[in-house]
Motif scaffolding. Structure first.
Motif, PDB file in Angstrom:
ATOM      1  N   GLU A   5     -69.136 -29.360  45.618  1.00  7.89           N
ATOM      2  CA  GLU A   5     -68.998 -30.438  46.400  1.00  7.89           C
ATOM      3  C   GLU A   5     -67.841 -30.164  47.170  1.00  7.89           C
ATOM      4  N   ARG A   6     -66.972 -29.267  46.646  1.00  9.94           N
ATOM      5  CA  ARG A   6     -65.726 -28.926  47.748  1.00  9.94           C
ATOM      6  C   ARG A   6     -66.128 -28.120  48.656  1.00  9.94           C
ATOM      7  N   ILE A   7     -67.047 -26.963  48.559  1.00  8.98           N
ATOM      8  CA  ILE A   7     -67.259 -26.240  49.499  1.00  8.98           C
ATOM      9  C   ILE A   7     -68.201 -26.653  50.652  1.00  8.98           C
ATOM     10  N   VAL A   8     -69.010 -27.618  50.149  1.00 12.76           N
ATOM     11  CA  VAL A   8     -70.117 -28.183  50.977  1.00 12.76           C
ATOM     12  C   VAL A   8     -69.700 -29.595  51.659  1.00 12.76           C
ATOM     13  N   ALA A   9     -68.514 -30.061  51.349  1.00 12.07           N
ATOM     14  CA  ALA A   9     -67.902 -31.330  51.830  1.00 12.07           C
ATOM     15  C   ALA A   9     -67.899 -31.197  53.335  1.00 12.07           C
ATOM     16  N   GLY A  10     -68.116 -32.411  53.879  1.00 16.91           N
ATOM     17  CA  GLY A  10     -68.437 -32.434  55.341  1.00 16.91           C
ATOM     18  C   GLY A  10     -68.843 -33.992  55.796  1.00 16.91           C
ATOM     19  N   PRO A  11     -70.206 -34.239  55.938  1.00 15.80           N
ATOM     20  CA  PRO A  11     -70.339 -35.425  56.438  1.00 15.80           C
ATOM     21  C   PRO A  11     -70.020 -36.795  55.533  1.00 15.80           C
ATOM     22  N   GLY A  12     -69.452 -36.469  54.417  1.00 17.14           N
ATOM     23  CA  GLY A  12     -69.347 -37.565  53.561  1.00 17.14           C
ATOM     24  C   GLY A  12     -68.332 -37.447  52.290  1.00 17.14           C
ATOM     25  N   PRO A  13     -67.459 -36.537  52.742  1.00 18.88           N
ATOM     26  CA  PRO A  13     -66.686 -36.010  51.311  1.00 18.88           C
ATOM     27  C   PRO A  13     -65.789 -37.200  50.719  1.00 18.88           C
ATOM     28  N   SER A  14     -65.566 -37.088  49.580  1.00 24.72           N
ATOM     29  CA  SER A  14     -64.827 -38.297  48.857  1.00 24.72           C
ATOM     30  C   SER A  14     -63.283 -38.350  49.731  1.00 24.72           C
ATOM     31  N   ALA A  15     -62.820 -39.484  49.432  1.00 25.20           N
ATOM     32  CA  ALA A  15     -61.485 -39.748  50.256  1.00 25.20           C
ATOM     33  C   ALA A  15     -60.385 -38.612  49.647  1.00 25.20           C
ATOM     34  N   ALA A  16     -60.580 -38.404  48.285  1.00 25.74           N
ATOM     35  CA  ALA A  16     -59.478 -37.602  47.634  1.00 25.74           C
ATOM     36  C   ALA A  16     -59.620 -36.232  48.436  1.00 25.74           C
ATOM     37  N   THR A  17     -60.834 -35.740  48.412  1.00 27.11           N
ATOM     38  CA  THR A  17     -61.072 -34.320  48.977  1.00 27.11           C
ATOM     39  C   THR A  17     -60.757 -34.370  50.424  1.00 27.11           C
ATOM     40  N   ALA A  18     -61.310 -35.323  51.009  1.00 28.72           N
ATOM     41  CA  ALA A  18     -60.882 -35.264  52.630  1.00 28.72           C
ATOM     42  C   ALA A  18     -59.381 -35.190  53.075  1.00 28.72           C
ATOM     43  N   ARG A  19     -58.505 -35.645  51.975  1.00 26.29           N
ATOM     44  CA  ARG A  19     -57.171 -35.798  52.333  1.00 26.29           C
ATOM     45  C   ARG A  19     -56.221 -34.566  51.851  1.00 26.29           C
ATOM     46  N   LEU A  20     -56.880 -33.722  51.082  1.00 23.69           N
ATOM     47  CA  LEU A  20     -56.194 -32.696  50.322  1.00 23.69           C
ATOM     48  C   LEU A  20     -55.386 -31.869  51.411  1.00 23.69           C
ATOM     49  N   ALA A  21     -54.111 -31.621  51.103  1.00 22.66           N
ATOM     50  CA  ALA A  21     -53.134 -30.844  51.836  1.00 22.66           C
ATOM     51  C   ALA A  21     -53.081 -29.484  51.233  1.00 22.66           C
ATOM     52  N   VAL A  22     -53.270 -28.380  51.813  1.00 25.69           N
ATOM     53  CA  VAL A  22     -53.260 -26.981  51.519  1.00 25.69           C
ATOM     54  C   VAL A  22     -51.853 -26.715  51.721  1.00 25.69           C
ATOM     55  N   LEU A  23     -50.853 -26.405  51.138  1.00 29.77           N
ATOM     56  CA  LEU A  23     -49.568 -26.044  51.234  1.00 29.77           C
ATOM     57  C   LEU A  23     -49.198 -24.446  50.662  1.00 29.77           C
ATOM     58  N   SER A  24     -48.408 -23.719  51.171  1.00 27.87           N
ATOM     59  CA  SER A  24     -48.096 -22.451  50.766  1.00 27.87           C
ATOM     60  C   SER A  24     -47.027 -22.888  49.731  1.00 27.87           C
ATOM     61  N   GLN A  25     -46.905 -21.817  48.889  1.00 31.79           N
ATOM     62  CA  GLN A  25     -46.023 -22.105  47.771  1.00 31.79           C
ATOM     63  C   GLN A  25     -44.437 -22.322  48.035  1.00 31.79           C
ATOM     64  N   ALA A  26     -43.888 -21.728  49.266  1.00 35.02           N
ATOM     65  CA  ALA A  26     -42.711 -22.148  49.706  1.00 35.02           C
ATOM     66  C   ALA A  26     -42.574 -23.863  50.229  1.00 35.02           C
ATOM     67  N   GLU A  27     -43.693 -24.013  50.907  1.00 33.26           N
ATOM     68  CA  GLU A  27     -43.678 -25.292  51.212  1.00 33.26           C
ATOM     69  C   GLU A  27     -43.915 -26.445  50.352  1.00 33.26           C
ATOM     70  N   PHE A  28     -44.859 -25.927  49.289  1.00 36.07           N
ATOM     71  CA  PHE A  28     -44.888 -26.802  47.836  1.00 36.07           C
ATOM     72  C   PHE A  28     -43.546 -26.999  47.040  1.00 36.07           C
ATOM     73  N   ALA A  29     -43.002 -26.031  47.047  1.00 34.81           N
ATOM     74  CA  ALA A  29     -41.546 -26.062  46.191  1.00 34.81           C
ATOM     75  C   ALA A  29     -40.604 -26.910  47.015  1.00 34.81           C
ATOM     76  N   GLU A  30     -40.444 -26.871  48.321  1.00 28.12           N
ATOM     77  CA  GLU A  30     -39.710 -27.588  49.058  1.00 28.12           C
ATOM     78  C   GLU A  30     -40.170 -29.186  48.958  1.00 28.12           C
ATOM     79  N   ALA A  31     -41.346 -29.392  49.054  1.00 30.16           N
ATOM     80  CA  ALA A  31     -41.839 -30.865  48.804  1.00 30.16           C
ATOM     81  C   ALA A  31     -41.281 -31.306  47.585  1.00 30.16           C
ATOM     82  N   VAL A  32     -41.475 -30.570  46.456  1.00 26.63           N
ATOM     83  CA  VAL A  32     -41.032 -30.720  44.970  1.00 26.63           C
ATOM     84  C   VAL A  32     -39.687 -31.376  45.244  1.00 26.63           C
ATOM     85  N   ARG A  33     -38.744 -30.390  45.600  1.00 25.55           N
ATOM     86  CA  ARG A  33     -37.235 -30.561  45.677  1.00 25.55           C
ATOM     87  C   ARG A  33     -37.023 -31.763  46.248  1.00 25.55           C
TER      88      ARG A  33
END
Length: 654
Positions: A511-539
């Motif tokens: 479902e994730r790799i073919v998501a396009g015309p109507g993915p779930s809202a959660a899948t559509a809003r997923l953010a892809v963060l680098s490890q450094a960006e992720f750690a800073e967001a946690v702090r």
């Protein structure tokens, strides 16, 4: 308009014209493909040869006028050109059995229509050598460019036009007319609905019923259409509709099923998406369900075609399909490796990856020969690549020593979430000759095999894909991530991409790799963060733990961590997750002091760090050290869960 291309057809006609070929030439092809233009050029060639020419248009000729046609061709030098023959298709039997046998020797008859000739022409030995059948297809790339030159289309508009028309002359010319008027569109040009409607009228015409239209729309949407696919996507008599489809002049067949000419496909797709978006979505979902089930249940030999069909269905959604203009596997074929192929495997592996990698291939071929596949050129039989999908439930010391790539995958799995009883991991290995790497048809086949293995794997905990020549963008699209360590074979470093199938099972992954015309809202809003960006967001989120409005703005609310907590308010879910991560530190005796520092600072909202140190009865420097270490542990734990799923065991440092 200038006449371009058609050298092969002209050569056949001229051979017949000068007495060295057939006496009847039957040209067939879909509407707008250039049959009438070709007949006009034939007339010019005949005139240059000094032969009388008679043009007959099926639009004007009625069956009752057959005797008139007979009078026209009493001259042995005559060239009779019959256009729009589909309009008088009822005359085909009379033409074959009565009229043409009485044509004087030396005369030449050319018939042009949308439909191919009845099979009885070719089944009759009397017509052997006398009849030449020419299916007329789209213009070659160079000829299509030449046609564009004659229209005055600006250079910047040509690429999208050529891609849209796929060599179809009528589509090129009509598109060119519209594009010139809309010159500002540049490389964003697409056919408007007027162009779509006009071309559909010309290329497809009126259809017998709504069921026939739906069947044709399914044929346009799917990679290949079979009778069972029609049955799954369209209630009704799938057999009759399939027989109707295969007789259409713009529909062709391959070993995998039926497919329409590309321009017809794109026009039907554009028309249905615009005209009935809800119906388009329903059709898409039905075909997807059928093809996904087919991938899971297909025999091993049919897996490649099943995966190709599934990916093609989602070609507009960013799912990399890689078809290179083919309608079957084309120039390469896959085979199961046999004992007698092992010597070839070693030669290809050595040429592709070097002696150290070839030694690994030899090692695993001795233990898991069934895991290997061989890829050959179909024209020469040349072996160009081997792949292996190694299934491993346990490894002995010899296996760990023999292959550093497999050893690294095994070590990663054991250090992260080890296999449970009955589970296995898979390692994909590849040896490809240099000239066939990258974006190529043989790599498509290998990619389809890997995806099939992923979707069909049972009790597979982990998969690892190695690459020495990393261009793994498509693998990252599939949710596969690099591990930090790089195994080495000799002087060469390899990249390992990993996926945890317990965290993201096959269905969710698909479902994730073919998501396009109507993915779930959660899948559509997923953010892809680098490890450094992720750690800073946690702090930052830890500092804002008491402020729900601030947590709502955190990029962490758009990560997989929160997406997998369906039904919760994202800000509330993030707060709960951070508090749980702090509490989890109490489970490890080595981190209790870190838990205390985090708890006083963030859970009790202590206004200053100095006051927090006092409440803990610690020197400020000691408190700071515990706080920093605790924050790092929370970052590491949440990053681990982001990569491997919220149900994965918490990260523990060694």
């Amino acid at each position: 308009m200038a006449f371009v291309g058609r050298e092969e057809e002209l050569a056949v006609f001229n051979a017949a014209l000068y007495g060295g070929g057939c006496s009847v030439l039957y040209v067939h092809g879909p509407g707008g493909i250039g049959k009438s233009a070709l007949l006009r050029r034939f007339a010019q060639e005949a005139a240059v040869a000094g032969r009388p020419v008679s043009m007959v248009d099926g639009l004007m000729l009625k069956p009752s006028a057959a005797s008139e046609a007979e009078l026209v061709i009493r001259d042995a030098d005559m060239v009779l050109l019959v256009d729009d023959f589909e309009r008088i298709q009822g005359l085909e039997g009379w033409l074959r059995e009565r009229f043409l046998p009485r044509v004087p020797m030396g005369a030449l008859v050319v018939i042009a229509g949308r439909n191919p000739p009845d099979m009885r022409w070719q089944a009759d030995p009397a017509w052997a050598g006398a009849l030449e059948v020419l299916p007329l297809r789209g213009l070659r790339a160079g000829d299509a460019q030449a046609l564009m030159d004659s229209t005055g289309v600006p250079a910047e508009l040509r690429e999208p036009l050529l891609a849209f028309a796929d060599g179809h002359p009528a589509a090129l010319l009509l598109g060119a007319t519209v594009a010139v008027k809309d010159g500002g569109a540049a490389d964003r040009w697409t056919p408007n609905q007027d162009v779509v409607a006009t071309l559909l009228d010309q290329l497809v015409g009126e259809l017998p019923s709504a069921a026939h239209r739906h069947a044709l729309e399914i044929c346009a949407h799917a990679y290949m259409t079979t009778e069972d696919l029609l049955r799954a996507a369209l209630p009704g008599d799938a057999g009759a509709l399939f027989r109707w489809l295969r007789r259409l002049p713009f529909v062709e067949s391959s070993s995998l099923g039926l497919f329409p000419h590309e321009v017809v496909r794109e026009l039907l797709e554009a028309d249905l998406r615009w005209r009935d978006p809800e119906g388009y979505a329903v059709m898409h979902d039905r075909i997807h369900a059928h093809l996904a089930e087919r991938v899971r249940t297909a025999s091993d030999v049919d897996v490649l075609g099943a995966v190709a069909a599934l990916l093609y269905l989602h070609r507009g959604n960013g799912a990399p399909a890689g078809f290179h203009g083919r309608h079957d596997e084309g120039g390469f074929q896959e085979e199961v490796v046999r004992e007698e192929d092992v010597g070839t495997l070693l030669r290809v592996a050595t040429a592709a990856e070097g002696a150290a990698s070839a030694a690994c291939a030899a090692f695993w071929a001795e233990r898991q020969l069934e895991a290997f596949r061989l890829y050959r050129r179909t024209d020469t039989g040349e072996p160009v690549a081997f792949s292996a999908w190694l299934r491993l439930a346990e490894l002995d010391e010899e296996e760990l020593t023999a292959d550093p790539v497999v050893a690294m995958a095994w070590a990663h799995a054991r250090a992260t979430t080890p296999l449970r009883a009955g589970e296995h991991l898979a390692v994909s290995r590849l040896w490809t000759l240099p000239q066939y790497r990258g974006n190529s048809p043989v790599m498509d086949l290998i990619q389809w095999r890997v995806i099939g293995n992923c979707l069909r794997g049972e009790r597979m905990a982990w998969s690892y894909i190695e690459t020495r020549h990393p261009n793994p963008a498509y693998l990252r699209h599939y949710g596969m991530r690099d591990i930090s360590e790089q195994p080495r074979l000799g002087d060469d470093a390899y990249t390992l991409l990993v996926h945890d199938w317990r965290a993201v099972p096959a269905q969710a992954w698909l479902e994730r790799i073919v998501a396009g015309p109507g993915p779930s809202a959660a899948t559509a809003r997923l953010a892809v963060l680098s490890q450094a960006e992720f750690a800073e967001a946690v702090r930052k989120a830890l500092r804002q733990l008491s402020r729900l409005d601030a947590l709502a703005a955190s990029p962490l609310t758009r990560t997989r961590l929160i997406a997998e907590r369906a039904g919760q308010n994202p800000a509330t879910a993030l707060g709960d997750l951070l508090r749980q991560a702090i509490d989890d530190l109490r489970e490890d005796p080595r981190s209790v002091k870190f838990h205390r520092a985090l708890s006083v600072t963030f859970l009790r909202s202590t206004p200053t760090q100095e006051l927090a140190a006092q409440r803990l009865g610690l020197p400020f420097t000691t408190y700071r050290r515990h706080l920093t270490a605790g924050v790092e542990r929370v970052c590491a734990d949440l990053w681990h869960r982001e990569l491997y799923g919220t149900d994965a065991p918490a990260y523990r440092s060694t």
